[in-house]
Scaffold this active site. Sequence first.
Site, PDB file in Angstrom:
ATOM      1  N   GLY A  17      -1.609  20.015  77.543  1.00 40.95           N
ATOM      2  CA  GLY A  17      -0.889  19.740  76.463  1.00 40.95           C
ATOM      3  C   GLY A  17       0.355  18.812  76.682  1.00 40.95           C
ATOM      4  O   GLY A  17       0.601  18.811  78.015  1.00 40.95           O
ATOM      5  N   HIS A  18       0.972  18.369  75.760  1.00 41.93           N
ATOM      6  CA  HIS A  18       2.292  17.610  75.663  1.00 41.93           C
ATOM      7  C   HIS A  18       3.311  18.268  74.944  1.00 41.93           C
ATOM      8  O   HIS A  18       3.011  19.043  73.902  1.00 41.93           O
ATOM      9  CB  HIS A  18       1.951  16.446  75.052  1.00 41.93           C
ATOM     10  CG  HIS A  18       0.855  15.438  75.734  1.00 41.93           C
ATOM     11  ND1 HIS A  18       1.163  14.593  76.749  1.00 41.93           N
ATOM     12  CD2 HIS A  18      -0.473  15.348  75.682  1.00 41.93           C
ATOM     13  CE1 HIS A  18       0.039  13.961  77.086  1.00 41.93           C
ATOM     14  NE2 HIS A  18      -1.009  14.375  76.463  1.00 41.93           N
ATOM     15  N   GLY A  19       4.391  17.974  75.437  1.00 39.72           N
ATOM     16  CA  GLY A  19       5.645  18.444  74.786  1.00 39.72           C
ATOM     17  C   GLY A  19       6.356  17.258  74.501  1.00 39.72           C
ATOM     18  O   GLY A  19       5.936  15.966  74.640  1.00 39.72           O
ATOM     19  N   SER A  20       7.670  17.308  73.963  1.00 42.66           N
ATOM     20  CA  SER A  20       8.251  16.013  73.709  1.00 42.66           C
ATOM     21  C   SER A  20       8.683  15.121  74.680  1.00 42.66           C
ATOM     22  O   SER A  20       9.052  14.114  74.530  1.00 42.66           O
ATOM     23  CB  SER A  20       9.679  16.618  72.801  1.00 42.66           C
ATOM     24  OG  SER A  20      10.374  17.412  73.424  1.00 42.66           O
ATOM     25  N   TYR A  21       8.756  15.923  75.929  1.00 45.23           N
ATOM     26  CA  TYR A  21       9.264  14.872  76.985  1.00 45.23           C
ATOM     27  C   TYR A  21       8.357  15.536  78.096  1.00 45.23           C
ATOM     28  O   TYR A  21       8.845  14.988  79.312  1.00 45.23           O
ATOM     29  CB  TYR A  21      10.690  15.189  77.164  1.00 45.23           C
ATOM     30  CG  TYR A  21      11.185  16.446  77.327  1.00 45.23           C
ATOM     31  CD1 TYR A  21      11.281  17.355  78.557  1.00 45.23           C
ATOM     32  CD2 TYR A  21      11.790  17.176  76.247  1.00 45.23           C
ATOM     33  CE1 TYR A  21      11.634  18.763  78.956  1.00 45.23           C
ATOM     34  CE2 TYR A  21      12.197  18.717  76.548  1.00 45.23           C
ATOM     35  CZ  TYR A  21      12.334  19.334  77.620  1.00 45.23           C
ATOM     36  OH  TYR A  21      12.562  20.377  77.659  1.00 45.23           O
ATOM     37  N   SER A  22       7.180  16.014  78.190  1.00 44.15           N
ATOM     38  CA  SER A  22       6.620  16.473  79.439  1.00 44.15           C
ATOM     39  C   SER A  22       5.032  16.582  78.961  1.00 44.15           C
ATOM     40  O   SER A  22       4.812  16.536  78.059  1.00 44.15           O
ATOM     41  CB  SER A  22       6.982  17.812  79.718  1.00 44.15           C
ATOM     42  OG  SER A  22       6.869  18.710  78.786  1.00 44.15           O
ATOM     43  N   THR A  23       4.184  16.816  79.944  1.00 45.36           N
ATOM     44  CA  THR A  23       2.896  16.812  79.991  1.00 45.36           C
ATOM     45  C   THR A  23       2.723  18.185  80.809  1.00 45.36           C
ATOM     46  O   THR A  23       3.186  18.276  81.977  1.00 45.36           O
ATOM     47  CB  THR A  23       2.099  15.645  80.575  1.00 45.36           C
ATOM     48  OG1 THR A  23       2.577  14.332  79.848  1.00 45.36           O
ATOM     49  CG2 THR A  23       0.800  15.842  80.603  1.00 45.36           C
ATOM     50  N   VAL A  24       1.638  18.858  80.496  1.00 44.45           N
ATOM     51  CA  VAL A  24       1.284  20.302  81.154  1.00 44.45           C
ATOM     52  C   VAL A  24      -0.062  20.428  81.570  1.00 44.45           C
ATOM     53  O   VAL A  24      -1.027  19.756  80.896  1.00 44.45           O
ATOM     54  CB  VAL A  24       1.601  21.395  80.159  1.00 44.45           C
ATOM     55  CG1 VAL A  24       1.426  22.631  81.027  1.00 44.45           C
ATOM     56  CG2 VAL A  24       2.981  21.490  79.690  1.00 44.45           C
ATOM     57  N   ASP A 136      14.663  27.634  68.745  1.00 43.01           N
ATOM     58  CA  ASP A 136      13.428  26.768  68.246  1.00 43.01           C
ATOM     59  C   ASP A 136      12.299  27.779  68.364  1.00 43.01           C
ATOM     60  O   ASP A 136      11.178  27.372  68.675  1.00 43.01           O
ATOM     61  CB  ASP A 136      13.361  25.662  69.181  1.00 43.01           C
ATOM     62  CG  ASP A 136      12.241  24.457  68.656  1.00 43.01           C
ATOM     63  OD1 ASP A 136      12.140  24.692  67.443  1.00 43.01           O
ATOM     64  OD2 ASP A 136      11.770  23.749  69.337  1.00 43.01           O
TER      65      ASP A 136
END
Length: 726
Positions: A17-24, A136
């Site tokens: 998946g993706h976050g707002s500033y990262s990729t996992v 959050d």
Amino acid sequence: MSKRKSPHDFLFREELGHGSYSTVYRVVERSSQHQYAIKICSKRHIIGENKVKYVTIEKNTLNLLGQANHPGIIKLYYTFHDQENLYFVMDLAPGGELLQLLRRQRVFSEAWARHYMCQLVDTVEYIHSMGVIHRDLKPENVLLDKEGRLMIADFGAAYTVGQSDAGSDGDKPATSFVGTAEYVSPELLLENKSYYSSDVWALGCMLYQFLQGTPPFRGQNEMETFEQIVNLDYTWRIPANPLAAGLVSKILVLDPSQRYTLEQIKKHKWFSGVDWNNKEKIWRGSWTIASESTPRPRVGYKSRELLDTPIKNIPVVTQRNKKPTKMNTTSSIVEWRKMLGLSGNDLGIKATLGGNGLPIAPFTPTSGITPDNRGDNAVAPAKTRDAFRPMSSRVISSPHSKPSGRPAALPLPLQTGTPSHNVVQQIVVNTPGRTETSSPYVSPTVPVRNAIWKQDWVQLHEIPYSAKYSGLTLAGFSQVSDTLIADLISHHANELRTLSRTGILSLDNTGYLSFIEQGRARPLSRIIDPDLSIYEYQLGHSTEDDFLILEKYKQSIWIVWPNKPTSASRRIPIKETWAQTLSKYKKQVSDEEELSAKLNRTCVSSWGSRTPSPTYPAEGKTRVAVQPQDIPLPSPAKSSSNSGVSEPISKIPPRQLVSASEQSHKAKSEAHTKKANSYSYIAPNDMVLSSSRYEVLRTASNNDSKSNGAAVSGASAAFRTLRVNK
């Protein structure tokens, strides 16, 4: 002491998946064969997007909370970096996000809702005991292990009590805008402050969502959502246990000093059968308590190819922002507060934080806010607060608001079976001195197996045409080119994903492309529309990184990219990209129309009394009687001595609709007419007709034309592949 880890110590499996500033990614440690999740943050991205603070906070907070090995906290094992990226090696969560599970189940049974709330309360209580406010909390930031136990993640917005943003003044609460709109506490909106009780507010929103399927506060846009929050404007759509509804009403209280604490929540009657000291029972896997109404979901990974490649080749900078960017909510909160004229301590509320995470000075309700003194079984009705009603007449609506989730189910194809031909009514053709009625025209039909050619989950952002904009921007455009498209996507990919909407892109057998959002279908354009141009832009190395750009001349631009479906079977067809499907469709329609044109073409003999049969354009266009003398004969193309490929004869503009009566006024003199009728006109073999306003006519080189007269397909701007090699 073990050696320092590096990316080469791990085998990279599939992307998670993706976050707002990262990729996992899921990874396997080479030495131990143990599976982990690795979060990769591009240094260039986090610096350019001012995310360094969030990355640092997350690392420090996970190190702090990992000291006690609490089962509800995702564990950080290693951190390292190289020249391009930062790496966080953490627990793997095979069960995925809690939000994904909730969407599959629609709502949780009361047993599951209580079980998950027990684990959340126990974890948040531990987080607060360590002096941390998460800020959050939401189902998307809660992960599931293989047994169905919860793990809270994403601590990039966390605040440690005693550490202000400047590193001092430990008695003040957090004062920065963070969080997600639907779970933002009213004190953050009205006071610009976050307390421990702000996390409790989020727990109340989540409990409501477990039982109802959606958050309690969800407007058409973030501004409307904020207004619902400060007015406690929520209702119960699905009947719920009065005890559970009463607990929600005790948590969703505007005054943080009157809001239930975690200790009060644990003592509520809805948890009467829970032994909070029995940690083993609280932390048993949720799959063990699955009931018939909530079957155990499948846990596992789709089989994908092993990524055993150098880490520098992994396109980690390609952000699709599955999670909302926090800065988006931040700007909305700031705008909302400006509209209400709120700043600082305009409400006269002290910001001093006590040891329990609540303001030391009691919160004094503003006019229209009254403490909730109802009993446990009471359900909080929607309230009206005139003191904050300016929003009612000034709600900012955003046509590009990102929906919070996908529609419940994928629409079924409109119809099945092979569609029949479309028979067009007879038309009257006026020619000089004579009127003829044409025979019914049978439009070409594209042979398809089903009515739906392709449909898939996508993200879509629309940019309207406006002459006031210079070039191409996110808000509007006045001109389009390859360079402008490449610059917009490469420099504003994150903003595009924030503004985009989630829905289904569908192409039916008639060639209409539609966008289906929340059960409503909106037609975009026909693929063979001469005013439609199609581009493809690839930001990374995977087909999942492809951007499809549809431009309707002086009307709209639609930027589309894939949004991974939960099941590959929802794609039609599964393996084709949109560019491949659209290209195939256009070619098939073109072939059908060319064949139809040949069958319908009538040669004009020397018999002057006979009029030629009209030539019909593509289906859906106005049919025009065309005299043979009106058809321009192409002049021989001049071959380039360098390339050996002829230059375009001309550029085809959008077809104009001309009536038969207007056409008759263009008749030539009798001499020209007789001359035209003295031979049969057949289009040259090397002429290529186009359905796009950007496509041009090309001819073969002189040598090729003389040898075989084969047609050469024109260089079309309708399908351009712009590949950016990072």
